[in-house]
Design a protein around this motif. Structure first.
Motif, PDB file in Angstrom:
ATOM      1  N   GLU A 159       0.811  -1.220   0.000  1.00 37.42           N
ATOM      2  CA  GLU A 159       0.000   0.000   0.000  1.00 37.42           C
ATOM      3  C   GLU A 159       0.841   1.265   0.000  1.00 37.42           C
ATOM      4  O   GLU A 159       0.318   2.365   0.136  1.00 37.42           O
ATOM      5  CB  GLU A 159      -0.940  -0.007   1.213  1.00 37.42           C
ATOM      6  CG  GLU A 159      -1.881  -1.197   1.215  1.00 37.42           C
ATOM      7  CD  GLU A 159      -2.798  -1.211   2.433  1.00 37.42           C
ATOM      8  OE1 GLU A 159      -2.885  -0.183   3.132  1.00 37.42           O
ATOM      9  OE2 GLU A 159      -3.418  -2.258   2.691  1.00 37.42           O
ATOM     10  N   LEU A 160       2.133   1.088  -0.147  1.00 39.66           N
ATOM     11  CA  LEU A 160       3.050   2.226  -0.088  1.00 39.66           C
ATOM     12  C   LEU A 160       2.648   3.356  -1.038  1.00 39.66           C
ATOM     13  O   LEU A 160       2.459   4.500  -0.612  1.00 39.66           O
ATOM     14  CB  LEU A 160       4.470   1.752  -0.424  1.00 39.66           C
ATOM     15  CG  LEU A 160       5.607   2.762  -0.240  1.00 39.66           C
ATOM     16  CD1 LEU A 160       5.625   3.302   1.173  1.00 39.66           C
ATOM     17  CD2 LEU A 160       6.948   2.104  -0.562  1.00 39.66           C
ATOM     18  N   VAL A 188       9.746   0.579 -14.876  1.00 33.75           N
ATOM     19  CA  VAL A 188      10.038  -0.527 -13.975  1.00 33.75           C
ATOM     20  C   VAL A 188       8.721  -1.011 -13.383  1.00 33.75           C
ATOM     21  O   VAL A 188       7.951  -0.210 -12.853  1.00 33.75           O
ATOM     22  CB  VAL A 188      10.985  -0.080 -12.840  1.00 33.75           C
ATOM     23  CG1 VAL A 188      11.180  -1.200 -11.841  1.00 33.75           C
ATOM     24  CG2 VAL A 188      12.318   0.337 -13.433  1.00 33.75           C
ATOM     25  N   PRO A 189       8.458  -2.268 -13.473  1.00 34.69           N
ATOM     26  CA  PRO A 189       7.167  -2.836 -13.060  1.00 34.69           C
ATOM     27  C   PRO A 189       6.808  -2.563 -11.602  1.00 34.69           C
ATOM     28  O   PRO A 189       5.661  -2.368 -11.278  1.00 34.69           O
ATOM     29  CB  PRO A 189       7.355  -4.341 -13.280  1.00 34.69           C
ATOM     30  CG  PRO A 189       8.830  -4.544 -13.415  1.00 34.69           C
ATOM     31  CD  PRO A 189       9.360  -3.285 -14.005  1.00 34.69           C
ATOM     32  N   ALA A 190       7.800  -2.517 -10.751  1.00 33.33           N
ATOM     33  CA  ALA A 190       7.581  -2.411  -9.304  1.00 33.33           C
ATOM     34  C   ALA A 190       6.346  -1.613  -8.919  1.00 33.33           C
ATOM     35  O   ALA A 190       5.458  -2.124  -8.247  1.00 33.33           O
ATOM     36  CB  ALA A 190       8.803  -1.816  -8.639  1.00 33.33           C
ATOM     37  N   GLU A 191       6.270  -0.389  -9.369  1.00 31.33           N
ATOM     38  CA  GLU A 191       5.143   0.431  -8.937  1.00 31.33           C
ATOM     39  C   GLU A 191       4.099   0.580 -10.026  1.00 31.33           C
ATOM     40  O   GLU A 191       4.372   1.029 -11.109  1.00 31.33           O
ATOM     41  CB  GLU A 191       5.618   1.813  -8.492  1.00 31.33           C
ATOM     42  CG  GLU A 191       6.701   2.389  -9.357  1.00 31.33           C
ATOM     43  CD  GLU A 191       8.030   1.704  -9.097  1.00 31.33           C
ATOM     44  OE1 GLU A 191       8.190   1.193  -7.982  1.00 31.33           O
ATOM     45  OE2 GLU A 191       8.862   1.664  -9.993  1.00 31.33           O
ATOM     46  N   GLY A 192       2.924   0.235  -9.661  1.00 32.24           N
ATOM     47  CA  GLY A 192       1.840   0.236 -10.617  1.00 32.24           C
ATOM     48  C   GLY A 192       1.665   1.540 -11.364  1.00 32.24           C
ATOM     49  O   GLY A 192       1.762   1.602 -12.574  1.00 32.24           O
ATOM     50  N   GLY A 193       1.437   2.587 -10.658  1.00 28.87           N
ATOM     51  CA  GLY A 193       1.124   3.902 -11.225  1.00 28.87           C
ATOM     52  C   GLY A 193       1.996   4.303 -12.394  1.00 28.87           C
ATOM     53  O   GLY A 193       2.081   3.618 -13.392  1.00 28.87           O
ATOM     54  N   CYS A 215      13.512   2.563  -1.778  1.00 28.73           N
ATOM     55  CA  CYS A 215      13.842   3.910  -2.212  1.00 28.73           C
ATOM     56  C   CYS A 215      13.263   4.190  -3.597  1.00 28.73           C
ATOM     57  O   CYS A 215      12.631   5.218  -3.820  1.00 28.73           O
ATOM     58  CB  CYS A 215      15.364   4.071  -2.229  1.00 28.73           C
ATOM     59  SG  CYS A 215      15.934   5.592  -2.987  1.00 28.73           S
ATOM     60  N   ASP A 216      13.470   3.279  -4.501  1.00 34.31           N
ATOM     61  CA  ASP A 216      12.960   3.440  -5.858  1.00 34.31           C
ATOM     62  C   ASP A 216      11.447   3.618  -5.864  1.00 34.31           C
ATOM     63  O   ASP A 216      10.914   4.454  -6.587  1.00 34.31           O
ATOM     64  CB  ASP A 216      13.343   2.231  -6.725  1.00 34.31           C
ATOM     65  CG  ASP A 216      14.836   2.164  -6.987  1.00 34.31           C
ATOM     66  OD1 ASP A 216      15.526   3.169  -6.749  1.00 34.31           O
ATOM     67  OD2 ASP A 216      15.309   1.102  -7.425  1.00 34.31           O
ATOM     68  N   ARG A 217      10.792   2.818  -5.053  1.00 32.54           N
ATOM     69  CA  ARG A 217       9.335   2.917  -5.012  1.00 32.54           C
ATOM     70  C   ARG A 217       8.887   4.240  -4.417  1.00 32.54           C
ATOM     71  O   ARG A 217       7.933   4.857  -4.889  1.00 32.54           O
ATOM     72  CB  ARG A 217       8.748   1.751  -4.200  1.00 32.54           C
ATOM     73  CG  ARG A 217       8.856   0.422  -4.946  1.00 32.54           C
ATOM     74  CD  ARG A 217       8.249  -0.706  -4.150  1.00 32.54           C
ATOM     75  NE  ARG A 217       6.810  -0.540  -3.905  1.00 32.54           N
ATOM     76  CZ  ARG A 217       6.081  -1.397  -3.208  1.00 32.54           C
ATOM     77  NH1 ARG A 217       6.662  -2.476  -2.687  1.00 32.54           N
ATOM     78  NH2 ARG A 217       4.795  -1.190  -3.027  1.00 32.54           N
ATOM     79  N   LEU A 218       9.567   4.662  -3.375  1.00 33.35           N
ATOM     80  CA  LEU A 218       9.237   5.945  -2.754  1.00 33.35           C
ATOM     81  C   LEU A 218       9.352   7.068  -3.782  1.00 33.35           C
ATOM     82  O   LEU A 218       8.445   7.882  -3.954  1.00 33.35           O
ATOM     83  CB  LEU A 218      10.181   6.236  -1.584  1.00 33.35           C
ATOM     84  CG  LEU A 218       9.982   5.432  -0.299  1.00 33.35           C
ATOM     85  CD1 LEU A 218      11.119   5.692   0.672  1.00 33.35           C
ATOM     86  CD2 LEU A 218       8.646   5.777   0.353  1.00 33.35           C
ATOM     87  N   VAL A 219      10.489   7.074  -4.457  1.00 27.28           N
ATOM     88  CA  VAL A 219      10.744   8.129  -5.431  1.00 27.28           C
ATOM     89  C   VAL A 219       9.732   8.084  -6.562  1.00 27.28           C
ATOM     90  O   VAL A 219       9.198   9.114  -6.970  1.00 27.28           O
ATOM     91  CB  VAL A 219      12.176   7.999  -5.995  1.00 27.28           C
ATOM     92  CG1 VAL A 219      12.375   8.939  -7.170  1.00 27.28           C
ATOM     93  CG2 VAL A 219      13.191   8.283  -4.901  1.00 27.28           C
ATOM     94  N   THR A 255      10.013   6.693 -13.462  1.00 32.20           N
ATOM     95  CA  THR A 255      10.354   5.640 -12.515  1.00 32.20           C
ATOM     96  C   THR A 255      11.846   5.649 -12.234  1.00 32.20           C
ATOM     97  O   THR A 255      12.593   6.395 -12.830  1.00 32.20           O
ATOM     98  CB  THR A 255       9.963   4.256 -13.057  1.00 32.20           C
ATOM     99  OG1 THR A 255      10.097   4.270 -14.460  1.00 32.20           O
ATOM    100  CG2 THR A 255       8.550   3.930 -12.659  1.00 32.20           C
ATOM    101  N   SER A 256      12.232   4.801 -11.337  1.00 24.47           N
ATOM    102  CA  SER A 256      13.616   4.787 -10.883  1.00 24.47           C
ATOM    103  C   SER A 256      14.629   4.665 -12.004  1.00 24.47           C
ATOM    104  O   SER A 256      14.434   3.971 -12.984  1.00 24.47           O
ATOM    105  CB  SER A 256      13.816   3.620  -9.925  1.00 24.47           C
ATOM    106  OG  SER A 256      14.799   2.746 -10.389  1.00 24.47           O
TER     107      SER A 256
END
Lengths: 267, 267
Positions: A126-127, B260-265, A152-156, B217-218
């Motif tokens: 849910e970050l 990068v797939p990590a974060e959906g948005g 970190c990558d996700r935060l950014v 993304t990152s």
DNA sequence: GACTGTGAATCTCTTCACAGCA
DNA sequence: TGCTGTGAAGAGATTCACAGTC
């Protein structure tokens, strides 16, 4: 300047104690820096002092808070709710003004759902959602080193532009993102470095010149920011580049205690 | 220098990865500093590099460890075993080489007797005893602010010459004692300061020039100290005086990566 | 050709000293 | 008289550039 937060704390204490004005000397003593630094620092925010009198505590307080951007609460998300995370959550809640830890996030399912202060731990998934919901701009990473860069990558990616990193890793971030690193192991090593300089590699108990060692008790009584707030010391206090504060006895000591062969003569 | 511990960590990782030599460029990238700094810093310890080749990891490792005084284990006592204390105890145990947390001490009777790692929490009363027994030279204060100065005085009186202070107070110590302060609230405020400079007091979402915000993304893939250990980046990395690391995009980027797939948005 | 070691230039922070006000 | 504000001097640290070595 990195000293503004320090002044802020001292001023807060003073204000609570009902003090209305401070001189740069007093403020310096209480903050553990030199008066010259205080004046230079404060002059950079504009002229808020009155010559011959000092600074008005309230005004200065507001001014510094504004400069630090603490006027509007910033939303903070903390990732990794281990011991350190708990400690920080407590800190953010009680001490730091201008911040609101809006979310605690952890990858460990066992920790999800736990209540820390007023906040409940949510799953890492849910970050992004949390960041968007609460307009989070600051992220604190308390995860193990291995997970830090990913977090970190996700935060950014989700829009966080400042990161406080407690994981022992160097983080790579894109332009425009600030990272501040706090490394507890490094702190110890820096101290060790100075210890090593004091006692060259001789494991035996051999104080430099048999002075300020065990026999003597503390110089300063319990005069910590108690009622007055000002720490009255005449010593020379120097802050090294690496952040270590070193004290050197100066003439005209508050009270030389008894036998102080420290600096030889001077008497 | 305050960067030695950083190099130490990188070198340790490299050594574990079986790497035998490093160039200043590689080391700099991995440590997040400039190559020039690395060379200057290392030249201060003597010439341990080979021109045209680089530095021998093992040699450098030993050399830095020696400089930091990590050859002989230093005994550390930690006062105040709250969350932060627990976190530090874990750190000291697993990460930091050259230290041994020989004792945990707490004023709260409920915490006395608790086992943290291999150490059992002892009552504060035994502080002096522990320090004498184990020849402790470094003390870590994780108590509430109100108790910090008192604890500090006792540590110093018992022979401790270096103190790492996590309590939000300025400690007064006699000559010859080094104090290093880590203030978690201050860390946040420093970040806030930089945040405030990025986004002048307008609560609305308005990125400086609509560039590096959420959409992107990152930059760096998951290339954290994994196999290689060296973080390959061409960006300009500047460390501010206050410890904040700021990145500025440079021409000739490694590879802007894509989504990068990590974060959906990121849409 | 590659990379270290280092003097010189530069930049930033700190300290000093004193002029300017209350 | 007391204390702030600040220009100028001083001290470090960082960066540059290149000579020296493998």
């Amino acid at each position: 300047m990195a000293r503004l937060p320090l002044y802020l704390r001292v001023l807060t204490t003073l204000a609570e104690g009902g003090v209305h004005t401070v001189s740069s000397d007093t403020l310096a003593a209480a903050a553990g820096v030199t008066p010259a630094k205080v004046r230079k620092d404060l002059s950079h925010l504009g002229s808020y002092g009155t010559r011959g009198v000092g600074y008005e505590v309230d005004v200065l307080l507001d001014c510094i808070a504004a400069k630090l951007g603490l006027t509007e609460d910033r939303s903070v998300v903390l990732v990794g709710v281990g011991n350190l995370g708990h400690a920080l959550a407590g800190y953010g809640g009680s001490h730091a003004r201008g911040f609101r830890i809006v979310a605690l996030v952890d990858a460990d399912p066992d920790r999800v759902g736990e209540r820390v202060g007023a906040v409940i731990v949510r799953p890492v998934d849910e970050l992004e959602q949390v960041i968007a919901e609460c307009a989070v701009t600051i992220g604190v990473i308390c995860t193990p080193a291995a997970a830090a860069q990913q977090v970190c990558d996700r935060l950014v990616a989700a829009g966080v532009t400042s990161i406080l990193n407690f994981a022992p890793t160097v983080l790579s971030v894109p332009e425009g993102v600030d990272v501040r690193k706090v490394d507890l192991a490094v702190e110890l090593q820096i101290l060790s470095f100075h210890e090593a300089r004091k006692r060259p590699p001789s494991p035996r108990e051999a104080p430099p010149n048999g002075s300020t060692q065990a026999g003597e008790t503390s110089l300063v009584a319990g005069t910590t920011t108690g009622t007055d707030g000002a720490t009255p010391r005449t010593d020379r206090v120097r802050t090294e580049t690496d952040g270590v504060v070193r004290v050197t006895r100066q003439a005209g000591q508050t009270r030389p205690v008894q036998a102080v062969p420290a600096e030889g003569g001077a008497s």
